[in-house]
Write an enzyme that holds these catalytic residues in place. Sequence first.
Site, short mmCIF file in Angstrom:
data_model
loop_
_atom_site.label_atom_id
_atom_site.label_comp_id
_atom_site.label_asym_id
_atom_site.label_seq_id
_atom_site.Cartn_x
_atom_site.Cartn_y
_atom_site.Cartn_z
N ARG A 177 0.85 -1.20 0.00
CA ARG A 177 0.00 0.00 0.00
C ARG A 177 0.89 1.25 0.00
O ARG A 177 0.60 2.23 -0.67
CB ARG A 177 -0.95 0.01 1.21
CG ARG A 177 -1.72 1.32 1.31
CD ARG A 177 -2.90 1.34 2.27
NE ARG A 177 -2.83 0.46 3.39
CZ ARG A 177 -2.07 0.63 4.49
NH1 ARG A 177 -1.32 1.72 4.61
NH2 ARG A 177 -2.06 -0.25 5.46
N TYR B 262 -17.01 16.67 -15.07
CA TYR B 262 -17.37 15.26 -15.24
C TYR B 262 -18.40 14.86 -14.17
O TYR B 262 -18.25 15.21 -12.99
CB TYR B 262 -16.10 14.40 -15.13
CG TYR B 262 -16.38 12.94 -14.90
CD1 TYR B 262 -17.11 12.20 -15.83
CD2 TYR B 262 -15.96 12.29 -13.76
CE1 TYR B 262 -17.40 10.87 -15.62
CE2 TYR B 262 -16.23 10.95 -13.54
CZ TYR B 262 -16.96 10.25 -14.48
OH TYR B 262 -17.26 8.94 -14.25
N ASP C 23 -7.83 18.89 -14.30
CA ASP C 23 -8.08 17.53 -14.78
C ASP C 23 -7.68 17.51 -16.25
O ASP C 23 -8.35 18.10 -17.10
CB ASP C 23 -9.57 17.19 -14.60
CG ASP C 23 -9.88 15.75 -14.99
OD1 ASP C 23 -9.17 15.21 -15.85
OD2 ASP C 23 -10.86 15.19 -14.45
N LYS D 267 -8.36 6.43 -19.30
CA LYS D 267 -8.67 6.95 -20.63
C LYS D 267 -7.41 6.91 -21.53
O LYS D 267 -6.96 5.84 -21.84
CB LYS D 267 -9.24 8.37 -20.47
CG LYS D 267 -10.39 8.45 -19.42
CD LYS D 267 -11.58 7.67 -19.87
CE LYS D 267 -12.72 7.51 -18.90
NZ LYS D 267 -12.74 8.04 -17.57
C1 LIG Z 1 -12.55 14.09 -17.18
C2 LIG Z 1 -12.67 12.91 -16.28
N1 LIG Z 1 -12.11 12.98 -15.05
C3 LIG Z 1 -12.21 11.96 -14.17
C4 LIG Z 1 -12.90 10.81 -14.50
C5 LIG Z 1 -13.00 9.70 -13.48
O1 LIG Z 1 -12.14 8.67 -13.81
P1 LIG Z 1 -12.41 7.12 -13.46
O2 LIG Z 1 -13.60 6.71 -14.27
O3 LIG Z 1 -11.13 6.47 -13.86
O4 LIG Z 1 -12.69 7.05 -12.01
C6 LIG Z 1 -13.49 10.70 -15.75
C7 LIG Z 1 -14.24 9.50 -16.12
O5 LIG Z 1 -14.91 9.45 -17.12
C8 LIG Z 1 -13.38 11.78 -16.66
O6 LIG Z 1 -13.95 11.74 -17.86
#
Ligand SMILES: Cc1ncc(COP(=O)(O)O)c(C=O)c1O
Length: 369
Positions: free
Chosen positions: A24, A76, A148, A173
């Site tokens: 961890r 998101y 982000d 992604k």
């Molecule tokens: C712009 C963005 N940030 C964060 C996330 C969250 O990521 P995760 O699905 O890996 O938890 C997503 C998920 O679609 C996203 O599109």
Amino acid sequence: MPVYQTSTFIQEAPGVNKGYDYARSNNPTRKVLEDVVAQLESGHSAFAFSTGLAAIDAVLKLLSVGDEIVAVDDIYGGAYRLFTHVYEKLGIKIKYVDTTAVENVANAISSKTKVIWIESPTNPTLKVSDIKKISIIARSVKALLVVDNTFASPIAQQPLALGADIVIHSGTKYIGGHSDLVAGMVVTKTAELSEKIKFIQNASGAVLGPWDCFLTIRGIETLDIRFKKQCENAEKVAAFLLETDAVENVFYPGLRTHKNHEIAKQQQNGLFGGIVSFTLKEDTVAAANEFVTRTRYFKLAESLGGVKSLLCHPPQMTHASVPRERRIEAGIQDSLIRLSCGIENAEDLIDDLKEAFRTCAAAKKSTLV
Ligand SMILES: Cc1ncc(COP(=O)(O)O)c(C=O)c1O
């Protein structure tokens, strides 16, 4: 990089080890992934989490009761759910504003603002915010600017160099790139922030497992070439959609008609990403449903950024947790469809969309007869 599939590490004497004691806290495979991502973003350090949301959650844990966040309105859906339904309950106040107009950010901040949170481009309407200017506003109240960077990827954009303090990624992604894992990354600019995030990562424990770290490293090896092909495909797809009768609006930062095109051009290395969103002239959920169930190469699924093309209907899928009123305010209309272009042949992708539009029109005609 070998997969260190182990939970613990043999010690020579209590507290005497080779830098690893318990998985961890650290793991050699994870360490390599973290170092590679830190380099890609020109950060001080990076930290790998079990999902993108776990990465976001770790950053939010820097806050205390009474602190405020100014966040992009078109955030998101999962981040919106975490901010509003978990952190607001714990005493954190969130103000959502359209961060593409810098003055909205300036008007929303106060001495309580500890974090300004933007996505650029946003999911799913691809709004682009001026990272440099917003970082100056953040500094004026000693708030952290968190970006982000999932949609741009480190190939198109490096927010830390533009003034951000922390970058987060859904590694699920573009970074992973093959739709075969979920992962999250936090990248920090300073040693001080690194120490705090490292503490939270170990204390809360939502780390990425060694096998998924290995897969993510493997994904990164082709990130540059994948991302550039995805951008190329998206540009062609966006141009096709612009010429399509049934389409009302096309959202793609690479289009000169996109309202944030100029700033996207400045801060995204001439790369505008693989995501294209559009609305239909018939702006209904039913019309969107008809379309998204008719493509062959674009598979209907959540997520984006992988080598295979996907499409989704955010109002019913990724952004279902956002109330309709707020969703419409943020520009996510009922018929909004999001395409994630993969690395297939662009002409095949366009033919797929053409055929879906054709069969939708034919089905509509037959119900009218
Ligand atoms: C712009 C963005 N940030 C964060 C996330 C969250 O990521 P995760 O699905 O890996 O938890 C997503 C998920 O679609 C996203 O599109």
